[in-house]
Write an enzyme that holds these catalytic residues in place. Structure first.
Site, PDB file in Angstrom:
ATOM      1  N   THR A  67       1.168  -0.804   0.193  1.00 16.78           N
ATOM      2  CA  THR A  67      -0.111  -0.151   0.189  1.00 16.78           C
ATOM      3  C   THR A  67       0.812   1.215   0.018  1.00 16.78           C
ATOM      4  O   THR A  67       1.886   1.154   0.877  1.00 16.78           O
ATOM      5  CB  THR A  67      -0.873   0.024   1.060  1.00 16.78           C
ATOM      6  OG1 THR A  67      -1.477   1.278   1.319  1.00 16.78           O
ATOM      7  CG2 THR A  67      -0.323  -0.016   2.894  1.00 16.78           C
ATOM      8  N   GLU A  74      -4.518  -2.772   4.466  1.00 20.86           N
ATOM      9  CA  GLU A  74      -4.187  -3.320   5.764  1.00 20.86           C
ATOM     10  C   GLU A  74      -4.952  -4.989   6.457  1.00 20.86           C
ATOM     11  O   GLU A  74      -4.949  -5.373   7.791  1.00 20.86           O
ATOM     12  CB  GLU A  74      -4.038  -2.044   6.616  1.00 20.86           C
ATOM     13  CG  GLU A  74      -2.790  -1.829   6.242  1.00 20.86           C
ATOM     14  CD  GLU A  74      -3.184  -0.400   5.544  1.00 20.86           C
ATOM     15  OE1 GLU A  74      -3.870  -0.690   4.739  1.00 20.86           O
ATOM     16  OE2 GLU A  74      -2.133   0.633   5.465  1.00 20.86           O
ATOM     17  N   LYS A 113      -6.790  10.189  -4.225  1.00 19.21           N
ATOM     18  CA  LYS A 113      -7.550   8.832  -4.682  1.00 19.21           C
ATOM     19  C   LYS A 113      -7.448   9.065  -6.256  1.00 19.21           C
ATOM     20  O   LYS A 113      -8.365   9.932  -6.567  1.00 19.21           O
ATOM     21  CB  LYS A 113      -8.737   8.462  -4.090  1.00 19.21           C
ATOM     22  CG  LYS A 113      -8.459   6.995  -4.260  1.00 19.21           C
ATOM     23  CD  LYS A 113      -8.810   5.949  -2.898  1.00 19.21           C
ATOM     24  CE  LYS A 113      -8.017   4.948  -3.118  1.00 19.21           C
ATOM     25  NZ  LYS A 113      -8.791   3.462  -2.313  1.00 19.21           N
ATOM     26  N   TRP A 145      -3.938   5.341  -5.459  1.00 17.81           N
ATOM     27  CA  TRP A 145      -3.858   5.971  -4.433  1.00 17.81           C
ATOM     28  C   TRP A 145      -2.221   6.990  -5.205  1.00 17.81           C
ATOM     29  O   TRP A 145      -1.452   6.562  -5.873  1.00 17.81           O
ATOM     30  CB  TRP A 145      -2.855   5.974  -3.476  1.00 17.81           C
ATOM     31  CG  TRP A 145      -3.838   5.015  -2.179  1.00 17.81           C
ATOM     32  CD1 TRP A 145      -3.806   3.731  -1.892  1.00 17.81           C
ATOM     33  CD2 TRP A 145      -4.653   5.208  -1.709  1.00 17.81           C
ATOM     34  NE1 TRP A 145      -4.534   3.836  -0.998  1.00 17.81           N
ATOM     35  CE2 TRP A 145      -4.642   5.169  -0.499  1.00 17.81           C
ATOM     36  CE3 TRP A 145      -5.171   6.946  -0.945  1.00 17.81           C
ATOM     37  CZ2 TRP A 145      -5.431   5.453   0.705  1.00 17.81           C
ATOM     38  CZ3 TRP A 145      -5.904   7.676  -0.462  1.00 17.81           C
ATOM     39  CH2 TRP A 145      -6.371   6.622   0.630  1.00 17.81           C
TER      40      TRP A 145
HETATM   41  P1  AMP Z   1      -6.657   0.899   0.094  1.00 17.89           P
HETATM   42  O1  AMP Z   1      -5.798   0.614   0.749  1.00 17.89           O
HETATM   43  O2  AMP Z   1      -5.748   1.648  -0.849  1.00 17.89           O
HETATM   44  O3  AMP Z   1      -7.149   0.252   0.056  1.00 17.89           O
HETATM   45  O4  AMP Z   1      -7.367   2.108   0.579  1.00 17.89           O
HETATM   46  C1  AMP Z   1      -7.699   2.373   1.589  1.00 17.89           C
HETATM   47  C2  AMP Z   1      -8.855   3.360   1.873  1.00 17.89           C
HETATM   48  O5  AMP Z   1      -9.896   3.960   0.887  1.00 17.89           O
HETATM   49  C3  AMP Z   1      -9.279   3.793   3.059  1.00 17.89           C
HETATM   50  O6  AMP Z   1      -8.566   4.242   4.132  1.00 17.89           O
HETATM   51  C4  AMP Z   1     -10.717   4.596   2.835  1.00 17.89           C
HETATM   52  O7  AMP Z   1      -9.799   6.640   2.994  1.00 17.89           O
HETATM   53  C5  AMP Z   1     -10.810   4.556   1.154  1.00 17.89           C
HETATM   54  N1  AMP Z   1     -11.461   3.880   1.580  1.00 17.89           N
HETATM   55  C6  AMP Z   1     -12.079   2.141   0.794  1.00 17.89           C
HETATM   56  N2  AMP Z   1     -13.537   2.714   0.701  1.00 17.89           N
HETATM   57  C7  AMP Z   1     -14.012   3.785   0.962  1.00 17.89           C
HETATM   58  C8  AMP Z   1     -15.007   4.212   1.201  1.00 17.89           C
HETATM   59  N3  AMP Z   1     -16.131   3.101   0.534  1.00 17.89           N
HETATM   60  N4  AMP Z   1     -15.879   5.153   0.824  1.00 17.89           N
HETATM   61  C9  AMP Z   1     -14.428   5.831   1.243  1.00 17.89           C
HETATM   62  N5  AMP Z   1     -13.536   6.037   1.548  1.00 17.89           N
HETATM   63  C10 AMP Z   1     -12.947   4.805   1.632  1.00 17.89           C
END
Ligand code: AMP
Length: 542
Positions: A186, A331, A439, A444
């Site tokens: 990540t 995570e 995002k 990211w």
């Molecule tokens: P990742 O590790 O790339 O999957 O990103 C995780 C992050 O994405 C989370 O900590 C949130 O900030 C964001 N995220 C994931 N799902 C959502 C959702 N349904 N609504 C808003 N933010 C989200």
């Protein structure tokens, strides 16, 4: 007194063995890199994943050695999911969307020994292979006759030739269920990317909870399309949950555009699909333009970033498809919450239901969550108080890979970096990210990386990168710059400076020159103030 039950380890090999025994005719359909549609069954996947296990044994890889993939969603990738982890190695799904320098850094950090890649990523592999110092074997996921003769990649072999000489009988090893099974990096807010290292136990428990009716509701009657890539948190665990339930799998390969996804949903009678909002936006756009309707799709899980209300309404009201808004993170394997209604919501009118559906949802069994204030005191579940969201559970990391015992946990809880409310019914809603990462299209972009490149320009004194709302990509980065006294650089000049220094989609959309960037008491840039100052700003072209 101990219970008198068998203690069978929860191992990923058991998933494909179960699918082979109970759902051997279950279909796995893939759109290939070559463009054609490939069909096989769980029995084929089981047999070929055993061949993969033999082929890895013959390479003399040790228990826990990392086998990397650079691959789209498809049947060969699925075989590697089971063959690599099942034989005791760790599947490392590299993200091909990263800049080659990042891929090199990550592969070296993971100490990958083998790299299996789709032919569409041959140019990346050509560019990075000599710098990936630990990789000893390169496997192209193609037929023997498709292997390029002059790739320049030492010892390159085709996947089909690699597994062909091995039998499809294999005795999967038995080992501790807490052994590592796969890993995913990540991009953190600061410094280099960090890896979540999943275990067999965490993967199986996550799939089990994820398949439940109030989560993703998966069954042997489903035809499942994971548009979410298999290199992004194991496609949210769907490959494992599908093998556990016997659901048909449909893989989109590289064709993620709205038209291709819609065609696949129709031709393969997909009932359940999963992806980030950007993907669905492209598909809904195509459907509206061509005046199309779904004939089989029943529900779609949308997560990765907040699902816009208009999208939930379009799916629900126009197309009769239930939206499951979900939240999680790398995570967390990744599923944390899924928004499904409770019995008391059923009689509500659609407007009232919508206020529930907009939230990120209720915790899955296995995930505990809480919100806390600045000093760590727990906040009430009243739907109003918002604070830092912390989680814990058997599929949440305890530390990062090579974390050297340095735990990110606070009193046993993992701080998500998200800010949220939780209501009295346990529905969580993300109100903000405490992180500043951007995002874009489900991926990211590190604001720090973007700033560091600008700061490397001789005319730049200070740079702050912030995300601006974008209707298609969710967010796009812009960079706010203070020039050095007496030095000059144009907007175009600075954007050109990014070329070749980062992936194209990570280059900011705009540069804004200012006299000063607001700083806080400890010298940190105050991006919230910048955002306020730029609230009427519009990205170029919008
Ligand atoms: P990742 O590790 O790339 O999957 O990103 C995780 C992050 O994405 C989370 O900590 C949130 O900030 C964001 N995220 C994931 N799902 C959502 C959702 N349904 N609504 C808003 N933010 C989200």
């Amino acid at each position: 007194m101990l219970g008198l039950m068998q203690s069978q380890q929860l191992l990923i090999s058991s998933l494909i063995e179960f699918a082979d025994r109970h759902h051997h005719e279950g279909e796995v359909v893939s759109r290939r890199v070559e463009g054609d549609i490939h069909r096989c069954t769980y029995r084929d996947i089981a047999q070929r994943s055993r061949q993969v296990a033999h082929a890895l044994d013959q390479m003399d890889l040790g228990f826990g050695d990392r086998v990397a993939t650079l691959a789209w969603n498809g049947y060969r990738h699925l075989e590697l999911y089971f063959g690599v982890s099942g034989s005791g190695r760790v599947l490392h799904t590299l993200n091909p969307r990263l800049h080659p320098d990042q891929i090199v850094w990550i592969a070296n950090h993971a100490e990958d020994q083998v790299l299996c890649f789709d032919m569409s990523f041959l140019p990346i592999v050509k560019a990075v292979h000599s710098r990936c110092t630990t990789i000893k074997h390169f496997i192209a996921l193609c037929d023997a006759d498709k292997l390029p003769a002059d790739s320049g990649i030492p010892g390159l072999q085709s996947y089909e030739a690699w597994i062909a000489s091995h039998g499809s009988t294999y005795y999967w090893p038995e080992f501790d269920e807490n052994s590592a099974s796969s890993m995913c990096y990540t991009s953190g807010t600061t410094g280099n990317p960090k890896a979540a290292l999943y275990s067999h136990r965490s993967t199986i428990l996550h799939a089990w909870a994820g398949a439940l009716p109030d989560a993703l509701n998966m069954s042997a009657r489903d035809s499942v399309l994971p548009v979410v890539p298999m290199f992004h948190v194991n496609a949210w665990g769907l490959p494992y949950a599908a093998a556990m339930t016997g659901a048909k799998m449909v893989f989109p390969g590289p064709a993620m555009d709205g038209k291709s996804i819609f065609e696949l949903i129709e031709s393969e009678k997909v009932t359940f699909a999963a992806g980030v909002p950007t993907v669905w936006q492209m598909m809904l756009g195509h459907m509206q333009q061509a005046d199309l309707r779904f004939s089989t799709l029943k529900r779609t899980v949308i997560g990765g970033s907040a699902c816009p209300p208009a999208m939930i309404t379009a799916f629900n009201d126009v197309y009769g498809v239930e939206v499951l808004h979900a939240w999680g993170m790398t995570e967390m394997s990744p599923l944390g919450t899924v928004c499904t209604l409770k019995n008391k919501h059923v009689p509500m009118g659609s407007q009232e239901k919508m206020t529930v559906r907009l939230k990120q949802g209720r915790a899955l069994y296995g995930v505990d969550m809480k919100i806390v204030d600045d000093v760590g005191a727990e906040l009430p579940w009243d739907g109003k108080a918002y604070g830092d969201l912390l989680v814990k559970g058997p599929w949440v990391i305890s530390e990062y890979y090579k974390g050297e015992g340095d735990s990110p946990l606070v009193d046993g809880w993992f701080p998500t970096g998200d800010v949220a409310t939780i209501d009295a019914d346990g529905y969580m809603q993300i109100t903000d990210r405490s992180k500043d990462v951007i995002k874009s299209g489900g991926e990211w972009i590190s604001s720090i990386d973007v700033e560091n490149i600008a700061m490397a320009h001789p005319a730049v004194a200070m740079a702050a990168c912030i995300g601006m709302k974008h209707p298609k990509w969710d967010e796009r980065p812009i960079v706010v710059v203070v020039k050095k006294p007496g030095a000059d650089v144009s907007r175009e000049g600075l954007l050109a400076f990014y070329e070749g220094r980062t992936a194209k989609w990570q280059i900011p959309d705009d540069v804004i020159f200012v006299d000063a960037i607001p700083l806080g008491g400890t010298g940190k840039m105050q991006k919230t103030k910048l955002r306020e100052a730029l609230q009427d700003y519009k990205l170029p072209g919008l």
